[in-house]
Design an enzyme around this catalytic site. Structure first.
Site, mmCIF file in Angstrom:
data_model
loop_
_atom_site.group_PDB
_atom_site.id
_atom_site.type_symbol
_atom_site.label_atom_id
_atom_site.label_comp_id
_atom_site.label_asym_id
_atom_site.label_seq_id
_atom_site.Cartn_x
_atom_site.Cartn_y
_atom_site.Cartn_z
ATOM 1 N NE ARG A 117 -0.289 -9.803 -34.292
ATOM 2 C CZ ARG A 117 -0.639 -10.479 -35.373
ATOM 3 N NH1 ARG A 117 -0.037 -11.616 -35.692
ATOM 4 N NH2 ARG A 117 -1.593 -10.041 -36.173
ATOM 5 C CE1 TYR A 118 2.724 -9.763 -38.052
ATOM 6 C CE2 TYR A 118 4.453 -8.987 -36.575
ATOM 7 C CZ TYR A 118 3.338 -8.739 -37.337
ATOM 8 O OH TYR A 118 2.830 -7.470 -37.406
ATOM 9 N NE ARG A 121 8.031 -10.693 -39.286
ATOM 10 C CZ ARG A 121 6.926 -11.072 -39.907
ATOM 11 N NH1 ARG A 121 6.638 -12.348 -40.044
ATOM 12 N NH2 ARG A 121 6.087 -10.158 -40.373
ATOM 13 C CB CYS A 130 15.687 5.263 -25.655
ATOM 14 S SG CYS A 130 14.456 3.982 -25.998
ATOM 15 C CB CYS A 134 10.703 9.039 -30.002
ATOM 16 S SG CYS A 134 12.285 8.301 -30.441
ATOM 17 C CB CYS A 137 7.895 6.103 -27.704
ATOM 18 S SG CYS A 137 8.328 4.379 -27.351
ATOM 19 N NE ARG A 139 7.579 -2.745 -28.078
ATOM 20 C CZ ARG A 139 8.425 -3.104 -29.041
ATOM 21 N NH1 ARG A 139 9.699 -2.782 -28.966
ATOM 22 N NH2 ARG A 139 8.006 -3.787 -30.079
ATOM 23 C CG ASP A 300 1.684 1.792 -34.211
ATOM 24 O OD1 ASP A 300 1.229 1.388 -35.299
ATOM 25 O OD2 ASP A 300 2.816 1.491 -33.789
ATOM 26 C CG ASP A 337 2.011 -3.187 -36.075
ATOM 27 O OD1 ASP A 337 1.253 -4.183 -36.121
ATOM 28 O OD2 ASP A 337 3.204 -3.246 -35.720
ATOM 29 C CE LYS A 344 5.912 -3.953 -38.049
ATOM 30 N NZ LYS A 344 6.000 -4.971 -36.986
HETATM 31 C C1 LIG Z 1 7.139 -5.363 -36.560
HETATM 32 C C2 LIG Z 1 7.271 -6.570 -35.771
HETATM 33 C C3 LIG Z 1 8.041 -7.648 -36.238
HETATM 34 C C4 LIG Z 1 8.786 -7.596 -37.549
HETATM 35 O O1 LIG Z 1 7.923 -7.488 -38.649
HETATM 36 P P1 LIG Z 1 8.530 -7.319 -40.129
HETATM 37 O O2 LIG Z 1 7.333 -6.998 -40.960
HETATM 38 O O3 LIG Z 1 9.153 -8.624 -40.479
HETATM 39 O O4 LIG Z 1 9.535 -6.229 -40.101
HETATM 40 C C5 LIG Z 1 8.103 -8.761 -35.462
HETATM 41 N N1 LIG Z 1 7.459 -8.854 -34.272
HETATM 42 C C6 LIG Z 1 6.702 -7.838 -33.808
HETATM 43 C C7 LIG Z 1 5.998 -7.987 -32.512
HETATM 44 C C8 LIG Z 1 6.592 -6.656 -34.537
HETATM 45 O O5 LIG Z 1 5.876 -5.636 -34.053
HETATM 46 S S1 SF4 Z 2 10.539 4.946 -30.547
HETATM 47 FE FE1 SF4 Z 2 10.456 4.495 -28.305
HETATM 48 S S2 SF4 Z 2 11.742 2.678 -28.049
HETATM 49 FE FE2 SF4 Z 2 12.269 3.552 -30.054
HETATM 50 S S3 SF4 Z 2 14.034 4.926 -29.689
HETATM 51 FE FE3 SF4 Z 2 12.167 6.174 -29.558
HETATM 52 S S4 SF4 Z 2 11.625 6.171 -27.372
HETATM 53 FE FE4 SF4 Z 2 13.058 4.474 -27.685
#
Ligand SMILES: *Cc1c(COP(=O)(O)O)cnc(C)c1O
Ligand code: SF4
Length: 377
Positions: A117-118, A121, A130, A134, A137, A139, A300, A337, A344
């Site tokens: 995405r960035y 990184r 997990c 949570c 969560c 994701r 989110d 985000d 972010k």
């Molecule tokens: C949050 C995130 C990162 C890391 O972002 P930082 O601001 O550097 O902590 C990298 N890739 C994805 C897809 C993210 O959601």
């Molecule tokens: S936020 Fe989602 S991926 Fe992260 S520890 Fe909790 S359940 Fe697992």
């Protein structure tokens, strides 16, 4: 006579899907609960919680470590630990702009498990499992689905990708929780990535220090230690002061003592930590235990999490109170985000008010008093 062989393989399959095979018997089997019956041994379900089980929807399954359960006050239906892990019928609500994938991670995926995405990184989803799920969560489109852990061919493809993309400086090993992998498999992943890119900064993103600190064994740390010659960070998620226990403190200390710095990302959650004193206490405890508070995340817009989100206005208010009470070291960056993959961005009240006619910068101090600052001529 036929019942035993029929039941046995089914149960084995179910457990196999929870965690990496190697660990099932040794570690997790008696240390997590995943059914209504097991949960009801510990607490009396509220109506909203009970209705989640009756609705039997396809949201994130129930899974709570007995350690994390032990942090709960079972008599309190509004307990901050309980709110994070016991499901409620409100997860079935679909509200406003909520989506399953608000961060557009699918469209930013360059490989099935790799999100780029960035520019500099990437996030590598090494497993969907997990130790505790949570309810907030973000994701959940991926977590506890049937994606399981990364295969060897997927790992090779990810290693080749970062080898070919020198602009990538950092990789997040995430999921799910990478520490649900066996030590062997985790080392396979790290070794493959390090071989492809010895210079890559790795972030191991795990909630286990908070939810399953027993996982942080001497053996795990001994195996990670050789990989600290290039930077390896641990990113944790502590959301409430009660999660800072003797066991969780010892778990993070093991990483830090081995040369793995620990940073924490807190999720701002309604009824859990949407209170300045709770957050202040949490951040101070983290710093006292050598953990740097990194982000405080606004929730989110993920489907089924509205009841856990805090209004942005309240978040901004909390941020400014924290700013006046915490040291720079203890202060996390409040961030959001943005939906539709906007990425972010930092959040907070601005202390810079603008420029006057003569070109002088006008500020407000943290306590609200005006101050001016002028550039050199
Ligand atoms: C949050 C995130 C990162 C890391 O972002 P930082 O601001 O550097 O902590 C990298 N890739 C994805 C897809 C993210 O959601
Ligand atoms: S936020 Fe989602 S991926 Fe992260 S520890 Fe909790 S359940 Fe697992």
């Amino acid at each position: 006579m036929f019942l035993v062989p029929l039941f046995f393989p089914m149960d084995a399959v179910r457990l196999d899907q929870r965690f990496d095979t190697w660990y099932i018997i040794g570690m997790y089997m008696h240390a997590t609960i995943s059914t209504r019956e097991e949960l009801e041994h510990h607490l009396v379900l509220t109506e909203d919680e009970s209705r989640w089980f009756e609705a039997n929807g396809d949201t994130l399954p129930l899974l709570i470590s007995t350690y994390y359960l032990s942090l709960m006050n079972p008599g309190d239906p509004d307990d901050p630990i309980r709110r994070q892990v016991v499901p409620s019928i409100r997860e079935m609500d679909r509200i406003g702009l909520e989506q399953m994938d608000p961060l557009a991670e699918i469209s930013h995926s360059v490989l099935p498990r790799l999100i780029h995405r960035y520019r500099n990184r990437v996030a590598f989803l090494v497993t969907d499992r997990c130790a505790t799920y949570c309810r907030h969560c973000f994701r959940r489109r991926f977590t506890a689905t049937e994606c399981s852990h990364v295969s060897e061919s997927e790992l090779d493809a990810v290693a080749a990708y970062v080898h070919d993309h020198a602009e990538v400086r950092e990789m997040l090993l995430t999921g799910g929780d990478p520490l649900t992998l066996s030590d062997e498999r985790l080392m396979q992943v790290i070794t493959a990535i390090r071989n492809a890119r010895p210079d890559l900064v790795l972030r191991l993103c795990s909630r286990m220090p908070a939810t399953f600190p027993q996982r942080i064994t001497d053996d795990l740390i001994a195996r990670l230690k050789p990989h600290t010659c290039s930077a390896l960070y641990l990113m944790t998620q502590f959301n409430h002061p009660r999660e800072i226990t003797r066991q969780s403190v010892q778990a993070v200390a093991r990483f830090i003592d081995a040369g793995i710095p620990v940073m924490n990302q807190t999720v701002l959650l309604r009824g859990v930590n949407d209170d300045a004193s709770v957050l202040e206490h949490l951040m101070n405890l983290l710093v006292a235990n050598r953990v740097k508070p990194y982000y405080l995340f606004q929730g989110d817009l993920v489907s089924g999490t509205a009841h856990l989100r805090v209004p942005l206005e309240k978040g901004l208010e909390l941020e400014s109170v924290l700013r006046s009470r915490l040291s720079g070291l203890a202060m996390p960056q409040y961030a959001i985000d943005l939906p539709e993959g906007g990425g972010k961005v930092p959040l907070g009240r601005s202390y810079l008010e603008g420029k006057d006619e003569s070109g002088t910068w006008m500020f407000r101090t943290v306590s609200g008093e005006p101050r001016n600052y002028s550039d050199p001529d």
